[in-house]
Design an enzyme around this catalytic site. Structure first.
Site, short mmCIF file in Angstrom:
data_model
loop_
_atom_site.label_atom_id
_atom_site.label_comp_id
_atom_site.label_asym_id
_atom_site.label_seq_id
_atom_site.Cartn_x
_atom_site.Cartn_y
_atom_site.Cartn_z
N MET A 102 67.30 45.98 21.66
CA MET A 102 67.22 47.04 20.65
C MET A 102 66.49 46.57 19.38
SD MET A 102 68.49 49.48 22.30
CE MET A 102 68.76 50.75 21.07
N HIS A 121 61.90 52.17 29.18
CA HIS A 121 62.28 53.24 28.27
C HIS A 121 62.84 54.41 29.09
CE1 HIS A 121 62.27 55.59 24.63
NE2 HIS A 121 61.73 56.59 25.31
C1 GRF Z 1 68.33 51.42 29.47
O1 GRF Z 1 68.62 52.78 29.60
C2 GRF Z 1 66.92 51.20 28.99
O2 GRF Z 1 66.04 52.20 29.41
C3 GRF Z 1 67.10 51.26 27.50
O3 GRF Z 1 68.32 50.62 27.25
C4 GRF Z 1 69.16 50.73 28.41
C5 GRF Z 1 69.59 49.35 28.79
O4 GRF Z 1 70.56 49.35 29.81
N1 GRF Z 1 65.95 50.67 26.84
P1 GRF Z 1 71.05 47.99 30.49
O5 GRF Z 1 71.56 47.09 29.37
O6 GRF Z 1 69.90 47.37 31.23
O7 GRF Z 1 72.15 48.40 31.39
#
Ligand code: GRF
Length: 203
Positions: A102, A121
């Site tokens: 993030m 994304h």
């Molecule tokens: C996913 O939905 C991705 O697209 C977004 O953040 C989420 C991460 O999920 N950028 P995870 O931690 O891989 O389960």
């Protein structure tokens, strides 16, 4: 006779950066384990101390650790960026996979890994960049949503697209249901994108 370049056969050395539960990291671990992706996750790094992605990495025998990105809230910059770079170099990472990381990646890291940093994304870019994009899609009323794996550049969710997968939006969808349906496709999209990138790098 053509000489076979040994490097062509070597697994891709992937570093995974994430801030959350790491389900995309798991999909890459699984693709490597079932032999459909010739790669090794050399390290997992998280900017969130108690993120489950760290535990997941450790459970799978991958060097995994928290590295603070403070004092910044939304970007990886300054000394923190340097600390990440050192860890990535320590494990000789070739490719960086942002899996729910993030933070905005800045120029120094981008320049150190040109065309080697990918992001996933949860929308069909260029529609709905930024945060909570499945909610944006639902609010807008689109009938098809999905996910995108793309190269990371200096913009937010703007780099060129490698893989997209679509899902239907159902009449009675909630944000949670739609995000779950998108994530099922994410877990196919990331290994697919890494197979494509591997072919580009190794062939
Ligand atoms: C996913 O939905 C991705 O697209 C977004 O953040 C989420 C991460 O999920 N950028 P995870 O931690 O891989 O389960």
């Amino acid at each position: 006779m053509l000489k076979k370049n040994k490097k062509n056969n070597e697994p891709l050395r992937i570093a995974v950066l994430g801030s959350g539960k790491g389900s995309n990291c798991q999909s890459i671990i699984d693709a490597i384990a079932n032999g459909s992706l010739s790669a090794e996750i050399v390290c997992v790094i998280s900017d969130v101390e108690d993120a489950y992605i760290i535990e997941r990495g450790i459970e799978n025998g991958i060097p995994s650790r928290f590295i603070s990105a403070a004092p910044y809230k939304t970007k990886l910059d300054g000394q923190a960026e340097q600390n990440y770079l050192e860890e990535l170099r320590r494990y000789d990472a070739e490719v960086i996979v942002l899996a729910g990381f993030m933070r905005i990646v800045k120029k120094r890291l981008l320049d150190a890994f040109p065309r080697r940093i990918l992001n996933i994304h949860p929308a069909l870019l260029p529609a709905f960049p930024g945060v909570d994009s499945w909610k944006q899609a639902l609010d807008y009323g689109v009938k098809i949503a999905g996910c995108t794996v793309h190269y990371v550049d200096e913009g937010i969710d703007t780099g060129s697209i490698i893989v997209q997968r679509a899902v239907p939006v159902l009449d009675d969808d909630t944000p949670e249901l739609l995000h779950t349906r998108i994530q099922v496709e994410e877990h196919k999209a990331y290994p697919d994108a890494l197979r494509i990138l591997r072919a580009i790098i190794r062939d």
